[in-house]
Enzyme design. Sequence first.
Site, PDB file in Angstrom:
ATOM      1  N   SER A 102       0.877  -1.169   0.000  1.00  0.00           N
ATOM      2  CA  SER A 102       0.000   0.000   0.000  1.00  0.00           C
ATOM      3  C   SER A 102       0.909   1.212   0.000  1.00  0.00           C
ATOM      4  O   SER A 102       1.984   1.188   0.597  1.00  0.00           O
ATOM      5  CB  SER A 102      -0.876   0.035   1.252  1.00  0.00           C
ATOM      6  OG  SER A 102      -1.694  -1.106   1.314  1.00  0.00           O
ATOM      7  N   CYS A 103       0.501   2.281  -0.681  1.00  0.00           N
ATOM      8  CA  CYS A 103       1.296   3.498  -0.731  1.00  0.00           C
ATOM      9  C   CYS A 103       0.347   4.684  -0.664  1.00  0.00           C
ATOM     10  O   CYS A 103      -0.611   4.755  -1.442  1.00  0.00           O
ATOM     11  CB  CYS A 103       2.130   3.532  -2.010  1.00  0.00           C
ATOM     12  SG  CYS A 103       3.347   4.852  -2.058  1.00  0.00           S
ATOM     13  N   PHE A 104       0.616   5.594   0.276  1.00  0.00           N
ATOM     14  CA  PHE A 104      -0.270   6.722   0.528  1.00  0.00           C
ATOM     15  C   PHE A 104       0.495   8.029   0.577  1.00  0.00           C
ATOM     16  O   PHE A 104       1.642   8.058   1.006  1.00  0.00           O
ATOM     17  CB  PHE A 104      -0.941   6.588   1.914  1.00  0.00           C
ATOM     18  CG  PHE A 104      -1.640   5.306   2.148  1.00  0.00           C
ATOM     19  CD1 PHE A 104      -2.958   5.158   1.780  1.00  0.00           C
ATOM     20  CD2 PHE A 104      -0.988   4.247   2.758  1.00  0.00           C
ATOM     21  CE1 PHE A 104      -3.631   3.962   2.023  1.00  0.00           C
ATOM     22  CE2 PHE A 104      -1.641   3.058   3.003  1.00  0.00           C
ATOM     23  CZ  PHE A 104      -2.971   2.913   2.628  1.00  0.00           C
TER      24      PHE A 104
END
Length: 123
Positions: A102-104
Amino acid sequence: MKIIETKSAPAAIGPYSQAIIANGFVYTSGQISLNPQTGSIEADGIEAQSEQAIKNLGEILKAAGSDFSRVVKTTCFLADIKDFAAFNAVYEKYFISKPARSCFQVAAIPKNALVEIEAVAVV
């Protein structure tokens, strides 16, 4: 459970461990681009900060008896999602096994870092 601590990576800057081993997995705390010797961010730009953060993460995985090839999941935090492509260019050099991720973009990262990365890996 076993707490992991290594001087090859930056010391925790709060009340937490660098990593914990539990049930055959190592769970790392998020790593930013701190120089382990000085405790300061010395890298400029997303590429250099990503390299240092990933190197710090690698030292913690090593201390836990694991490595990048055994990572099953990462969570990546970027100060600016516009850095996504530049971050990926560094990330893919280390995480060649392509773990889940996941990348935010986040509002802020400790010490005004540009990137923070945490991982779960098999020990």
